[in-house]
Motif scaffolding. Structure first.
Motif, PDB file in Angstrom:
ATOM      1  N   THR A  32       0.849  -1.186   0.000  1.00  0.00           N
ATOM      2  CA  THR A  32       0.000   0.000   0.000  1.00  0.00           C
ATOM      3  C   THR A  32       0.887   1.238   0.000  1.00  0.00           C
ATOM      4  N   PRO A  33       0.394   2.332  -0.547  1.00  0.00           N
ATOM      5  CA  PRO A  33       1.183   3.568  -0.533  1.00  0.00           C
ATOM      6  C   PRO A  33       1.567   3.994   0.886  1.00  0.00           C
ATOM      7  N   LEU A  34       0.653   3.810   1.832  1.00  0.00           N
ATOM      8  CA  LEU A  34       0.956   4.170   3.219  1.00  0.00           C
ATOM      9  C   LEU A  34       2.095   3.297   3.756  1.00  0.00           C
ATOM     10  N   ALA A  35       2.034   2.000   3.502  1.00  0.00           N
ATOM     11  CA  ALA A  35       3.085   1.093   3.977  1.00  0.00           C
ATOM     12  C   ALA A  35       4.434   1.432   3.353  1.00  0.00           C
ATOM     13  N   LYS A  36       4.422   1.802   2.084  1.00  0.00           N
ATOM     14  CA  LYS A  36       5.681   2.170   1.418  1.00  0.00           C
ATOM     15  C   LYS A  36       6.297   3.403   2.059  1.00  0.00           C
ATOM     16  N   GLU A  37       5.487   4.416   2.317  1.00  0.00           N
ATOM     17  CA  GLU A  37       6.013   5.632   2.939  1.00  0.00           C
ATOM     18  C   GLU A  37       6.455   5.377   4.377  1.00  0.00           C
ATOM     19  N   MET A  38       5.681   4.565   5.099  1.00  0.00           N
ATOM     20  CA  MET A  38       6.075   4.238   6.466  1.00  0.00           C
ATOM     21  C   MET A  38       7.370   3.415   6.464  1.00  0.00           C
ATOM     22  N   GLY A  39       7.569   2.620   5.428  1.00  0.00           N
ATOM     23  CA  GLY A  39       8.829   1.890   5.293  1.00  0.00           C
ATOM     24  C   GLY A  39       9.998   2.849   5.131  1.00  0.00           C
ATOM     25  N   LYS A  40       9.779   3.916   4.373  1.00  0.00           N
ATOM     26  CA  LYS A  40      10.819   4.939   4.210  1.00  0.00           C
ATOM     27  C   LYS A  40      11.093   5.651   5.535  1.00  0.00           C
ATOM     28  N   VAL A  41      10.027   5.923   6.283  1.00  0.00           N
ATOM     29  CA  VAL A  41      10.190   6.546   7.599  1.00  0.00           C
ATOM     30  C   VAL A  41      11.022   5.624   8.486  1.00  0.00           C
ATOM     31  N   ASP A  42      10.687   4.336   8.471  1.00  0.00           N
ATOM     32  CA  ASP A  42      11.393   3.370   9.304  1.00  0.00           C
ATOM     33  C   ASP A  42      12.861   3.254   8.901  1.00  0.00           C
ATOM     34  N   GLN A  83      11.198  13.029   7.936  1.00  0.00           N
ATOM     35  CA  GLN A  83      10.182  14.086   7.890  1.00  0.00           C
ATOM     36  C   GLN A  83       9.464  14.096   6.543  1.00  0.00           C
ATOM     37  N   ASP A  84      10.239  14.031   5.458  1.00  0.00           N
ATOM     38  CA  ASP A  84       9.650  14.065   4.117  1.00  0.00           C
ATOM     39  C   ASP A  84       8.688  12.898   3.883  1.00  0.00           C
ATOM     40  N   ALA A  85       9.125  11.703   4.245  1.00  0.00           N
ATOM     41  CA  ALA A  85       8.274  10.521   4.055  1.00  0.00           C
ATOM     42  C   ALA A  85       7.045  10.598   4.951  1.00  0.00           C
ATOM     43  N   LEU A  86       7.229  11.086   6.164  1.00  0.00           N
ATOM     44  CA  LEU A  86       6.117  11.170   7.105  1.00  0.00           C
ATOM     45  C   LEU A  86       5.041  12.126   6.605  1.00  0.00           C
ATOM     46  N   LEU A  87       5.455  13.245   6.034  1.00  0.00           N
ATOM     47  CA  LEU A  87       4.468  14.188   5.495  1.00  0.00           C
ATOM     48  C   LEU A  87       3.624  13.550   4.398  1.00  0.00           C
ATOM     49  N   LYS A  88       4.224  12.686   3.613  1.00  0.00           N
ATOM     50  CA  LYS A  88       3.485  12.004   2.537  1.00  0.00           C
ATOM     51  C   LYS A  88       2.424  11.060   3.086  1.00  0.00           C
ATOM     52  N   THR A  89       2.629  10.557   4.309  1.00  0.00           N
ATOM     53  CA  THR A  89       1.660   9.614   4.877  1.00  0.00           C
ATOM     54  C   THR A  89       0.333  10.290   5.222  1.00  0.00           C
ATOM     55  N   LEU A  90       0.352  11.602   5.357  1.00  0.00           N
ATOM     56  CA  LEU A  90      -0.889  12.309   5.677  1.00  0.00           C
ATOM     57  C   LEU A  90      -1.934  12.192   4.563  1.00  0.00           C
ATOM     58  N   ALA A  91      -1.479  11.912   3.363  1.00  0.00           N
ATOM     59  CA  ALA A  91      -2.403  11.787   2.229  1.00  0.00           C
ATOM     60  C   ALA A  91      -3.141  10.450   2.226  1.00  0.00           C
ATOM     61  N   PHE A  92      -2.730   9.532   3.075  1.00  0.00           N
ATOM     62  CA  PHE A  92      -3.307   8.192   3.080  1.00  0.00           C
ATOM     63  C   PHE A  92      -4.055   7.916   4.381  1.00  0.00           C
ATOM     64  N   THR A  93      -4.960   6.955   4.300  1.00  0.00           N
ATOM     65  CA  THR A  93      -5.741   6.547   5.464  1.00  0.00           C
ATOM     66  C   THR A  93      -5.386   5.111   5.806  1.00  0.00           C
ATOM     67  N   PRO A  94      -5.060   4.830   7.061  1.00  0.00           N
ATOM     68  CA  PRO A  94      -4.770   3.444   7.440  1.00  0.00           C
ATOM     69  C   PRO A  94      -5.961   2.527   7.120  1.00  0.00           C
ATOM     70  N   ALA A  95      -5.665   1.314   6.720  1.00  0.00           N
ATOM     71  CA  ALA A  95      -6.709   0.354   6.330  1.00  0.00           C
ATOM     72  C   ALA A  95      -7.725   0.137   7.445  1.00  0.00           C
ATOM     73  N   LEU A  96      -7.260   0.115   8.679  1.00  0.00           N
ATOM     74  CA  LEU A  96      -8.163  -0.087   9.810  1.00  0.00           C
ATOM     75  C   LEU A  96      -9.221   1.013   9.869  1.00  0.00           C
ATOM     76  N   ILE A  97      -8.820   2.242   9.621  1.00  0.00           N
ATOM     77  CA  ILE A  97      -9.775   3.361   9.627  1.00  0.00           C
ATOM     78  C   ILE A  97     -10.631   3.319   8.371  1.00  0.00           C
TER      79      ILE A  97
END
Length: 144
Positions: free
Chosen positions: A31-41, A64-78
């Motif tokens: 997922t796009p969120l998982a990819k960006e969170m992977g970059k954060v990690d 910081q850059d990767a984390l800002l991108k995560t704001l565009a996505f919604t976690p699957a649970l939500i």
């Protein structure tokens, strides 16, 4: 000896075959969120033990850059929640945690710039706690 090698190779090749569970885990990671969170990690891992202030500050900016991108996505649970007040509150809580983590990464960068490695170490602990809290609240249990 040949009698041992063939069963071992057969077992190893069997374990490498895709299974529905592995395919499902791969989908979650794609997922796009998982990819960006992977970059954060990855950036977090980069500055977690870094002693060079320049490299540490750079890794903090990458996080910081990767984390800002995560704001565009919604976690699957939500995403799976029915529309309504509970879903809206969950989205706000998610964005708030992302924002707080962003501020922490800015503080990490500032600590590296100030060459305050003990300060970085304290902030790393704060990032670990935020990561655990976020995963507990916004990720589905693997056991389900």
């Amino acid at each position: 000896m040949k009698k041992l090698i063939f069963p071992a190779l057969l077992l190893a090749s069997t374990l490498m075959l895709p299974t529905p569970a592995r395919a499902q885990d791969k989908e979650k990671d794609d997922t796009p969120l998982a990819k960006e969170m992977g970059k954060v990690d990855e950036a977090f891992k980069g500055f977690r033990r870094e002693t060079d202030p320049v490299k540490g500050a750079k890794a903090a900016r990458e996080a910081q850059d990767a984390l800002l991108k995560t704001l565009a996505f919604t976690p699957a649970l939500i995403e799976k929640m029915p529309a309504g007040e509970a879903k809206e509150k969950a989205l706000v809580a998610y964005r708030t945690q992302i924002g707080q983590l962003f501020v922490t990464f800015c503080e990490v960068e500032a600590a590296f710039v100030a060459k305050d490695l003990p300060g970085v170490a304290k902030l790393v602990d704060a990032v670990k706690a935020a990561k655990k809290k976020g995963h507990d609240e916004f990720m589905e249990d693997e056991d389900k």
